[in-house]
Design an enzyme around this catalytic site. Structure first.
Site, PDB file in Angstrom:
ATOM      1  N   LEU A 157     -16.074  -9.725  -6.599  1.00  0.00           N
ATOM      2  CA  LEU A 157     -17.521  -9.472  -6.130  1.00  0.00           C
ATOM      3  C   LEU A 157     -18.442 -10.288  -5.553  1.00  0.00           C
ATOM      4  O   LEU A 157     -19.429 -11.370  -5.073  1.00  0.00           O
ATOM      5  CB  LEU A 157     -18.153  -8.968  -7.209  1.00  0.00           C
ATOM      6  CG  LEU A 157     -17.701  -8.235  -8.296  1.00  0.00           C
ATOM      7  CD1 LEU A 157     -18.538  -7.403  -9.321  1.00  0.00           C
ATOM      8  CD2 LEU A 157     -17.986  -6.433  -7.810  1.00  0.00           C
ATOM      9  N   TYR A 176      -9.331 -17.464  10.608  1.00  0.00           N
ATOM     10  CA  TYR A 176      -9.202 -15.811  10.251  1.00  0.00           C
ATOM     11  C   TYR A 176      -8.212 -15.069  11.232  1.00  0.00           C
ATOM     12  O   TYR A 176      -8.011 -14.417  10.006  1.00  0.00           O
ATOM     13  CB  TYR A 176     -10.098 -15.468  10.118  1.00  0.00           C
ATOM     14  CG  TYR A 176     -10.843 -13.819  10.122  1.00  0.00           C
ATOM     15  CD1 TYR A 176     -10.619 -12.914   8.982  1.00  0.00           C
ATOM     16  CD2 TYR A 176     -10.429 -12.943  11.354  1.00  0.00           C
ATOM     17  CE1 TYR A 176     -10.707 -12.340   8.611  1.00  0.00           C
ATOM     18  CE2 TYR A 176     -11.082 -11.539  10.977  1.00  0.00           C
ATOM     19  CZ  TYR A 176     -10.604 -11.462   9.817  1.00  0.00           C
ATOM     20  OH  TYR A 176     -11.235 -10.002   9.166  1.00  0.00           O
ATOM     21  N   LYS A 229      -4.632 -14.025   9.208  1.00  0.00           N
ATOM     22  CA  LYS A 229      -4.283 -12.263   9.331  1.00  0.00           C
ATOM     23  C   LYS A 229      -3.118 -12.015   9.936  1.00  0.00           C
ATOM     24  O   LYS A 229      -1.793 -11.346   9.552  1.00  0.00           O
ATOM     25  CB  LYS A 229      -5.215 -11.739   9.971  1.00  0.00           C
ATOM     26  CG  LYS A 229      -6.384 -11.532   8.826  1.00  0.00           C
ATOM     27  CD  LYS A 229      -7.174 -10.084   7.920  1.00  0.00           C
ATOM     28  CE  LYS A 229      -8.073  -9.896   7.956  1.00  0.00           C
ATOM     29  NZ  LYS A 229      -7.496  -9.018   6.172  1.00  0.00           N
ATOM     30  N   ARG A 268     -17.318  -6.472  22.421  1.00  0.00           N
ATOM     31  CA  ARG A 268     -16.935  -5.270  21.406  1.00  0.00           C
ATOM     32  C   ARG A 268     -16.215  -4.083  21.916  1.00  0.00           C
ATOM     33  O   ARG A 268     -17.291  -3.497  21.451  1.00  0.00           O
ATOM     34  CB  ARG A 268     -17.490  -6.233  19.842  1.00  0.00           C
ATOM     35  CG  ARG A 268     -18.107  -7.729  19.833  1.00  0.00           C
ATOM     36  CD  ARG A 268     -16.669  -8.504  18.898  1.00  0.00           C
ATOM     37  NE  ARG A 268     -17.091  -9.993  18.984  1.00  0.00           N
ATOM     38  CZ  ARG A 268     -16.457 -10.519  20.011  1.00  0.00           C
ATOM     39  NH1 ARG A 268     -16.558 -10.694  21.103  1.00  0.00           N
ATOM     40  NH2 ARG A 268     -16.869 -11.830  19.832  1.00  0.00           N
ATOM     41  N   ARG A 272     -20.555 -19.432  19.531  1.00  0.00           N
ATOM     42  CA  ARG A 272     -20.027 -20.366  19.020  1.00  0.00           C
ATOM     43  C   ARG A 272     -18.738 -20.227  18.443  1.00  0.00           C
ATOM     44  O   ARG A 272     -18.122 -19.175  18.982  1.00  0.00           O
ATOM     45  CB  ARG A 272     -20.809 -19.252  17.468  1.00  0.00           C
ATOM     46  CG  ARG A 272     -22.355 -19.456  17.728  1.00  0.00           C
ATOM     47  CD  ARG A 272     -22.858 -18.706  15.784  1.00  0.00           C
ATOM     48  NE  ARG A 272     -22.428 -17.584  15.948  1.00  0.00           N
ATOM     49  CZ  ARG A 272     -22.290 -16.985  14.515  1.00  0.00           C
ATOM     50  NH1 ARG A 272     -23.585 -16.938  13.776  1.00  0.00           N
ATOM     51  NH2 ARG A 272     -22.213 -15.491  14.641  1.00  0.00           N
TER      52      ARG A 272
HETATM   53  P1  NAD Z   1     -16.033  -6.775   2.788  1.00  0.00           P
HETATM   54  O1  NAD Z   1     -16.712  -9.012   2.318  1.00  0.00           O
HETATM   55  O2  NAD Z   1     -17.605  -6.317   2.776  1.00  0.00           O
HETATM   56  O3  NAD Z   1     -14.937  -6.777   1.962  1.00  0.00           O
HETATM   57  C1  NAD Z   1     -14.510  -7.462   0.962  1.00  0.00           C
HETATM   58  C2  NAD Z   1     -14.436  -7.799  -0.839  1.00  0.00           C
HETATM   59  O4  NAD Z   1     -13.503  -8.085  -0.620  1.00  0.00           O
HETATM   60  C3  NAD Z   1     -15.132  -7.346  -0.780  1.00  0.00           C
HETATM   61  O5  NAD Z   1     -16.076  -6.580  -1.865  1.00  0.00           O
HETATM   62  C4  NAD Z   1     -15.071  -9.185  -1.708  1.00  0.00           C
HETATM   63  O6  NAD Z   1     -15.746  -9.094  -2.696  1.00  0.00           O
HETATM   64  C5  NAD Z   1     -13.811  -9.082  -2.189  1.00  0.00           C
HETATM   65  N1  NAD Z   1     -12.974  -9.886  -2.275  1.00  0.00           N
HETATM   66  C6  NAD Z   1     -13.190 -11.025  -1.553  1.00  0.00           C
HETATM   67  N2  NAD Z   1     -12.388 -12.258  -1.407  1.00  0.00           N
HETATM   68  C7  NAD Z   1     -11.562 -11.711  -2.563  1.00  0.00           C
HETATM   69  C8  NAD Z   1     -10.920 -12.236  -2.960  1.00  0.00           C
HETATM   70  N3  NAD Z   1     -10.573 -13.843  -3.246  1.00  0.00           N
HETATM   71  N4  NAD Z   1     -10.248 -11.770  -4.291  1.00  0.00           N
HETATM   72  C9  NAD Z   1     -10.756 -10.657  -4.891  1.00  0.00           C
HETATM   73  N5  NAD Z   1     -12.015  -9.894  -3.996  1.00  0.00           N
HETATM   74  C10 NAD Z   1     -12.265 -10.221  -2.771  1.00  0.00           C
HETATM   75  O7  NAD Z   1     -15.314  -6.822   4.481  1.00  0.00           O
HETATM   76  P2  NAD Z   1     -15.077  -5.795   4.473  1.00  0.00           P
HETATM   77  O8  NAD Z   1     -15.912  -5.396   5.952  1.00  0.00           O
HETATM   78  O9  NAD Z   1     -14.997  -4.259   4.135  1.00  0.00           O
HETATM   79  O10 NAD Z   1     -13.335  -5.961   4.851  1.00  0.00           O
HETATM   80  C11 NAD Z   1     -12.958  -5.091   4.223  1.00  0.00           C
HETATM   81  C12 NAD Z   1     -11.226  -5.775   5.292  1.00  0.00           C
HETATM   82  O11 NAD Z   1     -11.352  -5.273   6.757  1.00  0.00           O
HETATM   83  C13 NAD Z   1     -11.375  -7.733   5.032  1.00  0.00           C
HETATM   84  O12 NAD Z   1      -9.560  -7.486   5.306  1.00  0.00           O
HETATM   85  C14 NAD Z   1     -11.423  -7.366   6.443  1.00  0.00           C
HETATM   86  O13 NAD Z   1     -10.818  -8.857   6.907  1.00  0.00           O
HETATM   87  C15 NAD Z   1     -11.159  -6.693   7.554  1.00  0.00           C
HETATM   88  N6  NAD Z   1     -11.831  -6.196   8.629  1.00  0.00           N
HETATM   89  C16 NAD Z   1     -12.949  -6.036   8.873  1.00  0.00           C
HETATM   90  C17 NAD Z   1     -13.817  -5.545  10.094  1.00  0.00           C
HETATM   91  C18 NAD Z   1     -15.155  -5.819  10.427  1.00  0.00           C
HETATM   92  O14 NAD Z   1     -15.650  -5.512  11.242  1.00  0.00           O
HETATM   93  N7  NAD Z   1     -15.647  -5.462   8.920  1.00  0.00           N
HETATM   94  C19 NAD Z   1     -13.089  -5.889  11.309  1.00  0.00           C
HETATM   95  C20 NAD Z   1     -10.932  -6.444  11.367  1.00  0.00           C
HETATM   96  C21 NAD Z   1     -11.168  -6.239   8.967  1.00  0.00           C
END
Ligand code: NAD
Length: 306
Positions: free
Chosen positions: A33, A141, A145, A208, A265
């Protein structure tokens, strides 16, 4: 299937959980969370408030006995990765490895990973970038990944753990957190609805690949039962400037001001969009949501929440 979704209380994870439930799967969520919200996790889901780095993660695997894992928990903010690289690697490499090791120890049948197409390829010479494009990340980041993708390949070779790696574009849609530094559509919407002037970095010119969250959730679910051993972009295949996103949202919100323009940035690339041809071929997945419809849904959601 019994599917464990890490990060299932977050933006993409919670939509994935909904898509899994709609198909009748049994679902559990692990989330600390840190950016997710418990309210986004339906009551029928077994919820474990836990960090993926926690040794006790093995107890969750032992109790829920997942057959499949979708690993979406991450530190996902490029800016934080630049400022706190060790924290980023701790969560995104070491924490992810804890999830992966548990998959092997508990005989999981398939591992699906949320990777990034936006931050792995750097500034490619040719666009759209396909999966053959060399990984040359320009931020911590993207590097973390990519490093973890290498571990996934290793675990397939060493332990025969089936996987699919999905490299998402710039995901947007309802439930995205508008308060952080990542998620430009949600941030712009929130500011414009509040009548505040948004800042466009890179003078609004960065390009993007915007992909709707419902389409991404669908890809996650599809990957549970196909495309073993494959890495693919999940994206729109189209490049859109931040300025164009601003203009779309301005029209949708009725905002009357102009953005403040500032330089790009550190850690952010100028131009990236990726090809989704492989996903169409291998996963039978194509994006279905038009940008204008997805942005309208995003604005409607944030308006409703206010
Ligand atoms: P988000 O921050 O909404 O979701 C990440 C979730 O992981 C959150 O609910 C957070 O509370 C939880 N979390 C973070 N660190 C944690 C930990 N150490 N232990 C347990 N839970 C943890 O972000 P999102 O946009 O939903 O991203 C989800 C995934 O998709 C991620 O892996 C992100 O890198 C990947 N991603 C997202 C995007 C984007 O544009 N949003 C693009 C490429 C990849």
């Amino acid at each position: 299937m019994k599917v464990l979704v890490t990060g299932g209380a977050g933006f993409i994870g919670s939509h994935t959980v909904d898509a899994l439930l709609a198909e009748g799967h049994s679902v559990a969520v692990v989330d600390n969370l840190s950016s997710g919200r418990k309210a986004l996790v339906p009551d029928s889901v077994a919820f474990y408030e836990m960090d993926i780095r926690d040794e006790a993660l093995k107890d969750v695997f032992a109790a829920f006995k997942p057959t499949h894992v979708i690993h979406s928990a991450a530190q996902m903010d490029v800016r934080i990765s630049v400022l706190q690289p060790r924290f980023d690697a701790d969560v995104n490499v070491v924490g992810s490895l804890n999830v992966l090791q548990n998959c092997v120890d508990h005989d999981v049948k398939k591992f699906v990973f949320s990777s990034t197409g936006g931050a792995i390829y750097g500034e490619p010479e040719e666009l759209p970038a396909d999966e053959q494009c060399p990984a040359r990340p320009l931020c911590q980041y993207g590097t973390a990944k990519y490093a973890f993708e290498q571990y996934i390949g290793l675990y397939q070779r060493l332990y025969q753990l089936p996987f699919t790696i999905l490299r998402y574009g710039n995901v947007y849609g309802p439930r995205q957190n508008p308060h952080g530094e990542a998620g430009v559509c949600a941030i712009l919407t929130q500011l414009m609805l509040a009548g505040k002037q948004p800042v466009l970095y890179g003078f609004g010119e960065p390009v993007r690949d915007y992909v709707y969250v419902g389409d991404v959730a669908r890809a996650n679910v599809m990957a549970l039962s196909s495309a073993d051993g494959e890495i693919m972009n999940i994206c729109s295949g189209v490049g859109t400037t931040v300025r164009a996103i601003f203009d779309f949202i301005r029209e949708e919100t009725g905002f009357e001001g102009e953005p403040r323009l500032e330089p790009i940035r550190q850690g952010e690339v100028m131009r990236i969009f990726t090809s989704c041809e492989k996903a169409a071929r291998v996963l039978n997945w194509t994006p279905q949501t038009e940008l204008k419809d997805g942005l309208a849904a995003t604005v409607a959601y944030i308006k409703d929440e206010k």
